[in-house]
Write a protein that holds these residues in place. Structure first.
Motif, PDB file in Angstrom:
ATOM      1  N   VAL A 179       0.853  -1.189   0.000  1.00 46.39           N
ATOM      2  CA  VAL A 179       0.000   0.000   0.000  1.00 46.39           C
ATOM      3  C   VAL A 179       0.887   1.236   0.000  1.00 46.39           C
ATOM      4  CG1 VAL A 179      -1.776   1.300   1.222  1.00 46.39           C
ATOM      5  CG2 VAL A 179      -1.790  -1.209   1.289  1.00 46.39           C
ATOM      6  N   GLU A 185      -6.302   8.895  -6.125  1.00 47.47           N
ATOM      7  CA  GLU A 185      -7.143   7.710  -5.913  1.00 47.47           C
ATOM      8  C   GLU A 185      -6.577   6.833  -4.799  1.00 47.47           C
ATOM      9  OE1 GLU A 185      -9.112   4.002  -8.463  1.00 47.47           O
ATOM     10  OE2 GLU A 185      -7.477   5.170  -9.331  1.00 47.47           O
ATOM     11  N   ASP A 186      -5.258   6.649  -4.798  1.00 46.39           N
ATOM     12  CA  ASP A 186      -4.631   5.874  -3.724  1.00 46.39           C
ATOM     13  C   ASP A 186      -4.966   6.482  -2.363  1.00 46.39           C
ATOM     14  OD1 ASP A 186      -3.390   4.253  -5.613  1.00 46.39           O
ATOM     15  OD2 ASP A 186      -1.512   5.403  -5.582  1.00 46.39           O
ATOM     16  N   TYR A 187      -4.863   7.781  -2.286  1.00 50.91           N
ATOM     17  CA  TYR A 187      -5.117   8.491  -1.024  1.00 50.91           C
ATOM     18  C   TYR A 187      -6.567   8.343  -0.597  1.00 50.91           C
ATOM     19  CZ  TYR A 187      -5.305  12.445   2.272  1.00 50.91           C
ATOM     20  OH  TYR A 187      -5.484  13.238   3.388  1.00 50.91           O
ATOM     21  N   ASN A 188      -7.465   8.522  -1.537  1.00 51.96           N
ATOM     22  CA  ASN A 188      -8.887   8.449  -1.222  1.00 51.96           C
ATOM     23  C   ASN A 188      -9.334   7.043  -0.847  1.00 51.96           C
ATOM     24  OD1 ASN A 188      -9.240  11.186  -1.703  1.00 51.96           O
ATOM     25  ND2 ASN A 188      -9.766  10.890  -3.858  1.00 51.96           N
ATOM     26  N   ASN A 189      -8.575   6.029  -1.287  1.00 49.28           N
ATOM     27  CA  ASN A 189      -8.943   4.643  -1.007  1.00 49.28           C
ATOM     28  C   ASN A 189      -8.364   4.106   0.297  1.00 49.28           C
ATOM     29  OD1 ASN A 189     -10.521   4.369  -3.291  1.00 49.28           O
ATOM     30  ND2 ASN A 189      -8.866   3.535  -4.558  1.00 49.28           N
ATOM     31  N   LEU A 190      -7.617   4.926   1.021  1.00 49.94           N
ATOM     32  CA  LEU A 190      -7.077   4.458   2.291  1.00 49.94           C
ATOM     33  C   LEU A 190      -8.222   4.166   3.264  1.00 49.94           C
ATOM     34  CD1 LEU A 190      -4.073   6.883   2.915  1.00 49.94           C
ATOM     35  CD2 LEU A 190      -3.960   4.468   2.322  1.00 49.94           C
ATOM     36  N   PRO A 191      -8.118   3.096   4.037  1.00 51.46           N
ATOM     37  CA  PRO A 191      -9.197   2.760   4.963  1.00 51.46           C
ATOM     38  C   PRO A 191      -9.305   3.788   6.081  1.00 51.46           C
ATOM     39  CG  PRO A 191      -7.314   1.328   5.309  1.00 51.46           C
ATOM     40  CD  PRO A 191      -7.027   2.105   4.065  1.00 51.46           C
TER      41      PRO A 191
END
Length: 196
Positions: A179, A185-191
């Motif tokens: 991760v 998008e990577d940032y927004n998909n963080l849990p």
């Protein structure tokens, strides 16, 4: 003493904004990595380049040293060379260095301590994290490889050295190392659970 080097000189071109300054919870990515590193080692060095002033201001109150890489645009190899040269000059008795980046949000002090402890126990000269079938950062290099690190050019990271010396690499499982944050998008998909 094992210095930990945080490689954070890039411009985050894919993100469009300095990802080092993205917040996860109350702290930025860079602040989180500095906190993890300073909890694992008394010697932490942050290599900055693009957006130097804005980023340095966020960690000036920490115990981490800060170096400016004027050649940051050439790629990660220039930051690695700068760090190794500085450490060899200032800490002549150093025989291991940990390299990490600032966009792996699951890196913590426990992992960094485990890498350092493992380096002291195994015969292999490179101790790398393993995830998704690859070996990568955070990674420890023992003194035998300092001279090779100083030969890296441009966008070459230390992965080149790992691939050339597979027989001398010991791996520590770090499944969440896969991760990282390169895009919005990577940032927004963080849990949400990561927002500590």
């Amino acid at each position: 003493m094992t210095p930990i080097v945080i490689l954070a000189a890039g411009s985050s071109s894919r993100m469009g904004t300095p990802k080092q300054n993205l917040y996860i919870g109350r702290h930025t990515l860079l602040q989180r990595m500095v906190q993890a590193a300073t909890a694992a080692s008394d010697s932490v060095l942050v290599i900055l380049g693009a957006n130097f002033d804005a980023l340095a201001a966020t960690i000036n109150d920490t115990n981490a040293g800060i170096l400016y890489n004027k050649d940051w645009a050439l790629g990660m190899g220039s930051s690695i060379k700068l760090a190794v040269s500085h450490i060899q000059l200032k800490h002549t008795n150093t025989d291991t260095i940990v390299f990490m980046v600032c966009d792996q949000p699951y890196v913590n002090a426990e992992l960094l301590k485990k890498l350092i402890i493992t380096a002291g126990k195994v015969k292999e000269e490179i101790i790398a994290c393993s995830y998704n079938g690859i070996m990568g950062v955070p990674v420890v290099f023992k003194k035998r490889y300092f001279s090779e690190l100083l030969t890296l050019n441009g966008k070459e990271g230390a992965k080149k050295i790992l691939e050339q010396h597979m027989e001398d690499v010991y791996t520590v499982p770090f499944p969440l190392g896969s991760v990282d944050i390169d895009t919005e998008e990577d940032y927004n998909n963080l849990p949400a659970g990561l927002n500590l």
